[in-house]
Design an enzyme around this catalytic site. Structure first.
Site, PDB file in Angstrom:
ATOM      1  N   LYS A  13      33.963  49.303  28.209  1.00 58.40           N
ATOM      2  CA  LYS A  13      34.190  50.678  28.642  1.00 58.40           C
ATOM      3  C   LYS A  13      35.455  51.080  28.270  1.00 58.40           C
ATOM      4  O   LYS A  13      35.765  52.365  27.906  1.00 58.40           O
ATOM      5  CB  LYS A  13      34.431  50.688  30.333  1.00 58.40           C
ATOM      6  CG  LYS A  13      33.192  49.743  31.053  1.00 58.40           C
ATOM      7  CD  LYS A  13      33.466  49.705  32.352  1.00 58.40           C
ATOM      8  CE  LYS A  13      34.708  48.636  33.001  1.00 58.40           C
ATOM      9  NZ  LYS A  13      34.268  47.794  32.762  1.00 58.40           N
ATOM     10  N   ARG A  88      33.927  52.706  41.491  1.00 55.95           N
ATOM     11  CA  ARG A  88      33.308  51.227  41.502  1.00 55.95           C
ATOM     12  C   ARG A  88      33.008  50.680  42.926  1.00 55.95           C
ATOM     13  O   ARG A  88      32.446  49.748  42.996  1.00 55.95           O
ATOM     14  CB  ARG A  88      34.689  50.235  41.471  1.00 55.95           C
ATOM     15  CG  ARG A  88      34.948  49.669  39.919  1.00 55.95           C
ATOM     16  CD  ARG A  88      36.244  49.018  40.010  1.00 55.95           C
ATOM     17  NE  ARG A  88      36.263  47.872  39.152  1.00 55.95           N
ATOM     18  CZ  ARG A  88      37.002  47.923  37.890  1.00 55.95           C
ATOM     19  NH1 ARG A  88      37.476  49.314  37.573  1.00 55.95           N
ATOM     20  NH2 ARG A  88      37.133  47.137  36.892  1.00 55.95           N
ATOM     21  N   ARG A 127      40.933  39.285  24.833  1.00 55.78           N
ATOM     22  CA  ARG A 127      41.417  40.547  25.034  1.00 55.78           C
ATOM     23  C   ARG A 127      42.902  40.516  24.933  1.00 55.78           C
ATOM     24  O   ARG A 127      43.695  39.696  25.587  1.00 55.78           O
ATOM     25  CB  ARG A 127      40.828  41.145  26.075  1.00 55.78           C
ATOM     26  CG  ARG A 127      41.668  42.353  26.557  1.00 55.78           C
ATOM     27  CD  ARG A 127      40.810  43.435  27.415  1.00 55.78           C
ATOM     28  NE  ARG A 127      40.748  43.029  28.892  1.00 55.78           N
ATOM     29  CZ  ARG A 127      40.042  43.705  29.682  1.00 55.78           C
ATOM     30  NH1 ARG A 127      39.218  44.881  29.588  1.00 55.78           N
ATOM     31  NH2 ARG A 127      40.122  43.196  30.797  1.00 55.78           N
ATOM     32  N   ARG A 160      46.312  39.916  29.771  1.00 55.11           N
ATOM     33  CA  ARG A 160      46.269  40.213  31.150  1.00 55.11           C
ATOM     34  C   ARG A 160      45.975  38.719  31.962  1.00 55.11           C
ATOM     35  O   ARG A 160      45.209  37.984  31.641  1.00 55.11           O
ATOM     36  CB  ARG A 160      45.217  41.165  31.600  1.00 55.11           C
ATOM     37  CG  ARG A 160      45.526  42.549  31.408  1.00 55.11           C
ATOM     38  CD  ARG A 160      44.458  43.349  31.455  1.00 55.11           C
ATOM     39  NE  ARG A 160      43.612  43.489  32.232  1.00 55.11           N
ATOM     40  CZ  ARG A 160      42.684  44.135  32.663  1.00 55.11           C
ATOM     41  NH1 ARG A 160      42.226  45.254  31.828  1.00 55.11           N
ATOM     42  NH2 ARG A 160      41.890  44.078  33.765  1.00 55.11           N
ATOM     43  N   ARG A 171      35.911  38.383  39.289  1.00 54.18           N
ATOM     44  CA  ARG A 171      35.650  39.905  39.032  1.00 54.18           C
ATOM     45  C   ARG A 171      34.125  40.184  38.742  1.00 54.18           C
ATOM     46  O   ARG A 171      33.714  41.226  39.129  1.00 54.18           O
ATOM     47  CB  ARG A 171      36.419  40.438  37.804  1.00 54.18           C
ATOM     48  CG  ARG A 171      38.018  40.428  38.303  1.00 54.18           C
ATOM     49  CD  ARG A 171      39.014  40.459  37.225  1.00 54.18           C
ATOM     50  NE  ARG A 171      38.750  41.356  36.109  1.00 54.18           N
ATOM     51  CZ  ARG A 171      39.282  41.457  35.118  1.00 54.18           C
ATOM     52  NH1 ARG A 171      39.551  40.391  34.296  1.00 54.18           N
ATOM     53  NH2 ARG A 171      38.864  42.463  34.000  1.00 54.18           N
TER      54      ARG A 171
HETATM   55  P1  ADP Z   1      38.179  45.784  33.473  1.00 56.39           P
HETATM   56  O1  ADP Z   1      38.481  46.973  32.505  1.00 56.39           O
HETATM   57  O2  ADP Z   1      38.594  44.717  33.093  1.00 56.39           O
HETATM   58  O3  ADP Z   1      36.729  45.893  34.473  1.00 56.39           O
HETATM   59  P2  ADP Z   1      40.248  47.304  35.099  1.00 56.39           P
HETATM   60  O4  ADP Z   1      41.387  47.435  34.340  1.00 56.39           O
HETATM   61  O5  ADP Z   1      39.246  48.700  35.032  1.00 56.39           O
HETATM   62  O6  ADP Z   1      39.412  46.145  34.679  1.00 56.39           O
HETATM   63  O7  ADP Z   1      40.615  46.904  36.401  1.00 56.39           O
HETATM   64  C1  ADP Z   1      41.609  45.680  36.759  1.00 56.39           C
HETATM   65  C2  ADP Z   1      41.708  45.624  38.335  1.00 56.39           C
HETATM   66  O8  ADP Z   1      42.235  46.985  38.899  1.00 56.39           O
HETATM   67  C3  ADP Z   1      40.644  45.429  38.930  1.00 56.39           C
HETATM   68  O9  ADP Z   1      40.048  44.225  39.057  1.00 56.39           O
HETATM   69  C4  ADP Z   1      40.913  45.967  40.562  1.00 56.39           C
HETATM   70  O10 ADP Z   1      41.714  44.851  41.281  1.00 56.39           O
HETATM   71  C5  ADP Z   1      41.726  47.138  40.221  1.00 56.39           C
HETATM   72  N1  ADP Z   1      40.875  48.269  40.018  1.00 56.39           N
HETATM   73  C6  ADP Z   1      40.821  49.209  38.912  1.00 56.39           C
HETATM   74  N2  ADP Z   1      39.851  50.221  39.050  1.00 56.39           N
HETATM   75  C7  ADP Z   1      39.619  50.163  40.360  1.00 56.39           C
HETATM   76  C8  ADP Z   1      38.726  50.934  41.338  1.00 56.39           C
HETATM   77  N3  ADP Z   1      37.971  51.898  40.877  1.00 56.39           N
HETATM   78  N4  ADP Z   1      38.498  50.406  42.587  1.00 56.39           N
HETATM   79  C9  ADP Z   1      39.253  49.215  43.071  1.00 56.39           C
HETATM   80  N5  ADP Z   1      40.024  48.578  42.379  1.00 56.39           N
HETATM   81  C10 ADP Z   1      40.114  48.986  40.982  1.00 56.39           C
HETATM   82  P1  ADP Z   2      36.371  46.821  29.640  1.00 54.85           P
HETATM   83  O1  ADP Z   2      37.107  48.193  29.700  1.00 54.85           O
HETATM   84  O2  ADP Z   2      34.689  47.275  30.206  1.00 54.85           O
HETATM   85  O3  ADP Z   2      36.766  45.685  30.783  1.00 54.85           O
HETATM   86  P2  ADP Z   2      37.119  46.405  26.979  1.00 54.85           P
HETATM   87  O4  ADP Z   2      36.891  47.954  26.482  1.00 54.85           O
HETATM   88  O5  ADP Z   2      38.606  46.353  27.338  1.00 54.85           O
HETATM   89  O6  ADP Z   2      36.444  46.240  28.245  1.00 54.85           O
HETATM   90  O7  ADP Z   2      36.662  45.320  26.145  1.00 54.85           O
HETATM   91  C1  ADP Z   2      36.844  43.843  26.352  1.00 54.85           C
HETATM   92  C2  ADP Z   2      37.272  43.027  25.266  1.00 54.85           C
HETATM   93  O8  ADP Z   2      36.248  43.176  24.192  1.00 54.85           O
HETATM   94  C3  ADP Z   2      38.529  43.792  24.312  1.00 54.85           C
HETATM   95  O9  ADP Z   2      39.073  42.722  23.598  1.00 54.85           O
HETATM   96  C4  ADP Z   2      37.690  44.724  23.277  1.00 54.85           C
HETATM   97  O10 ADP Z   2      38.481  44.613  22.027  1.00 54.85           O
HETATM   98  C5  ADP Z   2      36.429  43.747  23.029  1.00 54.85           C
HETATM   99  N1  ADP Z   2      35.245  44.649  22.575  1.00 54.85           N
HETATM  100  C6  ADP Z   2      34.721  45.816  23.196  1.00 54.85           C
HETATM  101  N2  ADP Z   2      33.691  46.028  22.677  1.00 54.85           N
HETATM  102  C7  ADP Z   2      33.228  45.020  21.762  1.00 54.85           C
HETATM  103  C8  ADP Z   2      32.131  44.846  20.949  1.00 54.85           C
HETATM  104  N3  ADP Z   2      31.120  45.679  21.060  1.00 54.85           N
HETATM  105  N4  ADP Z   2      32.018  43.688  20.253  1.00 54.85           N
HETATM  106  C9  ADP Z   2      33.009  42.549  20.578  1.00 54.85           C
HETATM  107  N5  ADP Z   2      33.882  42.807  21.345  1.00 54.85           N
HETATM  108  C10 ADP Z   2      34.169  43.868  21.806  1.00 54.85           C
END
Ligand code: ADP
Ligand code: ADP
Ligand code: ZN
Length: 222
Positions: A13, A88, A127, A160, A171
């Site tokens: 995302k 979410r 990541r 992270r 998660r």
């Molecule tokens: P990822 O991209 O790996 O899904 P995020 O960076 O979006 O993770 O979120 C990291 C953490 O921040 C989540 O596990 C949660 O604890 C908090 N968080 C982020 N967005 C939200 C949301 N919309 N509602 C509740 N908690 C959130």
């Molecule tokens: P999210 O925001 O949904 O948690 P990220 O965009 O941070 O996900 O992506 C998670 C990890 O996977 C990052 O290290 C990113 O560089 C990698 N990644 C993202 N898209 C791809 C893909 N299409 N193929 C392989 N790795 C990817």
């Protein structure tokens, strides 16, 4: 363009939202980045948020909703934004609907990126995130130009704490229980565009642009 990026942690995302924000010249609004920023500053909200983030749990809805409403009211969001990691929960989606309709605005598309659990674990394990600006990359799949250094701002890349295997499992569970009901929520509103998140970063970007263009043509009749 007002987009919501949905999908499990590690689906890509943030990666796609960065690219879409550049393409549409609008802000990338990542609630995860905003909370990490608050943690770094040591603000009272950051201190509270951290307790939830470290466990892989969701931060309570009122805190998240208030923060997002304030952000999308900023002048730079007037012509659109890419929401990443919000909403979410159904309560967050309903709150967003209410505040948008109060402003006479609406979401254009909800992009639901679908990725298998095994692939998610690999993506999150590799990541790396910039301590200074939140930029992300992957040690194998999408490496930075210089190891350990952010391409965007030169800041230090780190792993992270919540990308550890144990927290990732928590998660994923939270995603399935609390966020997947939104798939049906947005399907019923006719806004859901599901795409597969398997494949290269550029392939997925093109897939998203295709569904956005297609739906633009069919809804506007151009
Ligand atoms: P990822 O991209 O790996 O899904 P995020 O960076 O979006 O993770 O979120 C990291 C953490 O921040 C989540 O596990 C949660 O604890 C908090 N968080 C982020 N967005 C939200 C949301 N919309 N509602 C509740 N908690 C959130
Ligand atoms: P999210 O925001 O949904 O948690 P990220 O965009 O941070 O996900 O992506 C998670 C990890 O996977 C990052 O290290 C990113 O560089 C990698 N990644 C993202 N898209 C791809 C893909 N299409 N193929 C392989 N790795 C990817
Ligand atoms: Zn950076």
């Amino acid at each position: 363009m007002k987009l919501i990026m949905m999908g499990p942690p590690g689906a890509g995302k943030g990666t796609q939202a960065q690219m879409l924000a550049e393409r549409f010249s609008c802000p990338h609004v990542s609630t995860g980045d905003m909370f990490r920023e608050a943690v770094k500053k040591g603000s009272p909200m950051g201190t509270r948020a951290r307790e939830y983030m470290d466990k892989g749990a969701l931060i309570p809805d009122p805190i998240v909703i208030g923060m997002v409403e304030e952000r999308i009211d900023q002048p730079d969001c007037r012509n659109g934004y890419i929401l990443d990691g919000f909403p979410r929960t159904v309560a967050q989606a309903e709150a967003l609907d209410t505040s948008l309709s109060r402003r006479g605005a609406a979401i254009d598309h909800v992009i639901n990126v679908d990725v298998e659990d095994a692939e998610i674990v690999k993506r999150l394990a590799g990541r790396r995130t910039c301590r200074r600006c939140g930029w992300t990359c992957h040690v194998v799949f999408d490496p930075s130009k210089v190891v350990g250094v952010c391409d965007n701002c030169g800041g230090e890349l780190f792993q992270r704490a919540d990308d550890s295997e144990k927290t990732v499992q928590a998660r994923l569970r939270v995603y399935k229980e609390q966020t997947t009901p939104l798939i049906q929520y947005y399907q019923q509103k006719g806004l859901l565009r599901s795409i597969t998140g398997q494949g290269s970063i550029n392939e997925i970007f093109n897939r998203i642009m295709e569904v956005v263009d297609q739906n633009h043509e069919t809804t506007s009749g151009e």
